[in-house]
Design a protein around this motif. Structure first.
Motif, PDB file in Angstrom:
ATOM      1  N   ALA B   3     -21.511  -1.462  30.676  1.00 44.49           N
ATOM      2  CA  ALA B   3     -21.579  -2.456  29.692  1.00 44.49           C
ATOM      3  C   ALA B   3     -22.209  -3.688  30.167  1.00 44.49           C
ATOM      4  O   ALA B   3     -23.239  -4.334  29.618  1.00 44.49           O
ATOM      5  N   HIS B   7     -25.967  -5.672  29.071  1.00 44.01           N
ATOM      6  CA  HIS B   7     -25.769  -7.115  28.661  1.00 44.01           C
ATOM      7  C   HIS B   7     -26.918  -7.733  29.576  1.00 44.01           C
ATOM      8  O   HIS B   7     -27.569  -8.535  28.918  1.00 44.01           O
ATOM      9  N   LYS B  43     -23.727 -10.922  22.819  1.00 48.07           N
ATOM     10  CA  LYS B  43     -22.535 -10.522  22.524  1.00 48.07           C
ATOM     11  C   LYS B  43     -22.465  -9.123  22.646  1.00 48.07           C
ATOM     12  O   LYS B  43     -21.377  -8.363  23.033  1.00 48.07           O
ATOM     13  N   SER B  44     -23.318  -8.347  22.065  1.00 47.11           N
ATOM     14  CA  SER B  44     -23.306  -7.189  21.973  1.00 47.11           C
ATOM     15  C   SER B  44     -24.677  -6.585  21.976  1.00 47.11           C
ATOM     16  O   SER B  44     -25.753  -7.344  21.062  1.00 47.11           O
ATOM     17  N   PRO B  45     -25.308  -5.547  22.826  1.00 42.00           N
ATOM     18  CA  PRO B  45     -26.746  -5.282  23.007  1.00 42.00           C
ATOM     19  C   PRO B  45     -27.358  -4.493  21.493  1.00 42.00           C
ATOM     20  O   PRO B  45     -26.482  -4.066  20.972  1.00 42.00           O
ATOM     21  N   GLU B  48     -25.852  -1.212  20.498  1.00 43.08           N
ATOM     22  CA  GLU B  48     -24.653  -1.123  19.836  1.00 43.08           C
ATOM     23  C   GLU B  48     -24.574  -1.981  18.663  1.00 43.08           C
ATOM     24  O   GLU B  48     -25.505  -1.827  17.782  1.00 43.08           O
ATOM     25  N   ALA B  49     -23.805  -3.034  18.497  1.00 43.27           N
ATOM     26  CA  ALA B  49     -23.749  -4.029  17.058  1.00 43.27           C
ATOM     27  C   ALA B  49     -25.025  -5.008  17.000  1.00 43.27           C
ATOM     28  O   ALA B  49     -25.242  -5.195  16.077  1.00 43.27           O
ATOM     29  N   TYR B  82     -31.647  -6.680  17.077  1.00 44.80           N
ATOM     30  CA  TYR B  82     -30.340  -7.370  16.812  1.00 44.80           C
ATOM     31  C   TYR B  82     -30.103  -7.468  15.332  1.00 44.80           C
ATOM     32  O   TYR B  82     -31.154  -7.420  14.335  1.00 44.80           O
TER      33      TYR B  82
END
Lengths: 247, 167
Positions: B3, B7, B43-45, B48-49, B82
Motif C-alpha cells: 500500500a 501511494h 488518500k487512496s490510489p 482503489e477508491a 481519481y
C-alpha cells in the motif's frame, strides 16, 4: 464575539468590493491604455480580496451563505462598507485620490491585522498587503502628478480633496463590532495621516482648511449615502433578475 | 505491490501531472514552475477508491486563472482514475515569486517575459530586455496585462515587454 467577527469581516469585504465595483467603471475608459490597465488591475486585486473575505464570512455565517449570496443578495442597510468607497468616480483626480486615501488606510489596517489572533484574517491581510503596497505607490505617484502638474489638474485635485476628505473620519471611528473585537481603528490614524499629508504636501496641496471639517459617519453600521443603492442595483442586477443564475 | 508503495507512486504521478498543466495566461509556466501547488495528499490510489486532496494557492488575490486551474486539475485527475477530488485554496503562507523554479525563470526569458529578480523588487527602469539583453529599458507601468506583470519598453531594440514582478 462570533457575530462581531462576522460583521467586521463583512465590513472589510464590502469596502473592498464596493471600491472595486466603483473602479471597474473605468475599464475601457482610462485616460491612456496603461492607466486603464493599472486601475483595472487594482480593481481585480480588490475584488479578489473581497472574495477571500466573503468566503470566510460565509463560513462564519454558516447555513446556506456563500460568497455570492453575501455579495449579491444583501440589501443596502446590510452593507457595511465605509462611505469613502461608495463616493462617485467623478473625474480621474477624484478616482485617484479616493484610491490613494483608501489604499493608505488599507495599508495601515492590514498591517495591524497581520498580527491579529484570528489566523484567517491575518492570512488574508498578509496576502493583500503585498498588493496594497503597489496601489499606494501608483495612486501616490498620480496624486503628485496631478497636484504638482498643470493649473487645471491642481484645481481638480483640490476639488477632489474637498469632496472626499469629509468621508475619511469614519475610517478611524470604531464600530460596535470593532470594539467587541478589541480593535482600535483610531490607532491607525497617526501613520495614515502622516503618509497622506506628506504626499499631499509634496503635491502642493494643503489640509489646513479641512482640519476641522464635518465628518460623515454611518457606512460601517449600514447607514449609507444615496450612492450605494445605485451601486448595488448595478452590481446585483443579474442575481436579482435571474435568481441563482450561474456561468 | 504494498500500500505504501502504491501511494508513493500515485503521489509522484500527480506531481508529474503538475508539470504538464500550464498557467493559461503564461502558458510556458507549469503549475510546478509557478510553485502554486502546495500539497498533494493521495488518500487512496486510483486502483482503489481514488481519493485525493490537492492544495493550491493563488498568486494574486484576484487572479482569474485560479478557477480554470482548479477545474483543469480536477479534469486531469479524473482522467487518471481519481473518483473523489478535493482542491483546497490556501491563503497562508502567501505565495511568493521565491517559489518559482529556476527552470521556470529561464522559460519566461525565452518566452519574452523578464523573470522576477530580487534587485528589482520594485519595478524600475533598467530591467534587462529579454529580447536583446539591453539594460537601457524604461518602465511604462507597474501594472501589465495580468496582475503579476509590469510593462516595460526596451530603448535599444524598441520592443515592449512584460516583467514578472517580485511578489
Amino acid at each position: 464575539m462570533q457575530q462581531a467577527l462576522l460583521d467586521y469581516t463583512l465590513y472589510l469585504a464590502d469596502s473592498a468590493l464596493i471600491l472595486g465595483q466603483r473602479n471597474s467603471a473605468w475599464c475601457g475608459h482610462g485616460p491612456v491604455l496603461e492607466q486603464d490597465i493599472a486601475i483595472t488591475n487594482i480593481t481585480l486585486d480588490l475584488i479578489g480580496q473581497s472574495r477571500s473575505l466573503y468566503q470566510y464570512a460565509a463560513q462564519l455565517n454558516g447555513g446556506d451563505a456563500t460568497e455570492d449570496t453575501l455579495a449579491y443578495l444583501r440589501s443596502e442597510r446590510e452593507y457595511k462598507n465605509c462611505l469613502l468607497a461608495e463616493r462617485p468616480n467623478g473625474d480621474w483626480a477624484q478616482t485617484i485620490l479616493r484610491q490613494f486615501l483608501f489604499s493608505c488606510f488599507q495599508r495601515e489596517l492590514y498591517t495591524q491585522l497581520t498580527k491579529e489572533k484570528d489566523t484567517t484574517l491575518a492570512a488574508i491581510a498578509t496576502k493583500s498587503l503585498k498588493e496594497v503596497t503597489y496601489h499606494c505607490r501608483w495612486s501616490g505617484e498620480w496624486v503628485l502628478r496631478l497636484g504638482d502638474g498643470t493649473a487645471e489638474s491642481h484645481t481638480r485635485l483640490v476639488t477632489a480633496l474637498e469632496n472626499l476628505w469629509p468621508y475619511t473620519g469614519e475610517l478611524f471611528k470604531a464600530a460596535d463590532y470593532e470594539l467587541a473585537m478589541g480593535l482600535d481603528p483610531a490607532a491607525l490614524q497617526t501613520n495614515w495621516l502622516a503618509a497622506v499629508q506628506s504626499t499631499l504636501e509634496e503635491a502642493t496641496l494643503s489640509l489646513a482648511s479641512l482640519a476641522s471639517c464635518f465628518m460623515h459617519v454611518g457606512g460601517k453600521k449600514g447607514v449609507h449615502t444615496e450612492e450605494l443603492g445605485y451601486i448595488l442595483t448595478d452590481l446585483q442586477y443579474m442575481q436579482r433578475a435571474y435568481p441563482g443564475c450561474d456561468w | 505491490m504494498n500500500a505504501t508503495l502504491l501511494h508513493t507512486e500515485a503521489t509522484a504521478a500527480c506531481w508529474k501531472l503538475m508539470d504538464q498543466i500550464c498557467d493559461p495566461e503564461v502558458p510556458v509556466l507549469s503549475l510546478n514552475d509557478l510553485g502554486i501547488v502546495r500539497a498533494i495528499a493521495v488518500k487512496s490510489p486510483p486502483s482503489e477508491a481514488g481519493i485525493i486532496d490537492i492544495t493550491i494557492t493563488a498568486t494574486y488575490s484576484g487572479c482569474p486563472a485560479m478557477d480554470w486551474i482548479a477545474n483543469t486539475i480536477k479534469i486531469e485527475l479524473r482522467a487518471m482514475g481519481y473518483q473523489s477530488i478535493t482542491v483546497n485554496h490556501a491563503i497562508s503562507p502567501a505565495w511568493t515569486t521565491d517559489w518559482m523554479s529556476e527552470q521556470g525563470k529561464e522559460k519566461l526569458k525565452e518566452y519574452g517575459i523578464a523573470p522576477p529578480e530580487k534587485r528589482f523588487s520594485i519595478p524600475t527602469d533598467g530591467i534587462p530586455c529579454p529580447q536583446c539583453k539591453s539594460e537601457h529599458t524604461r518602465l511604462l507601468s507597474e501594472f501589465g496585462s495580468t496582475s503579476c506583470k509590469a510593462l516595460l519598453q526596451c530603448q535599444d531594440c524598441g520592443e515592449p515587454f512584460d516583467y514578472f514582478k517580485c511578489h
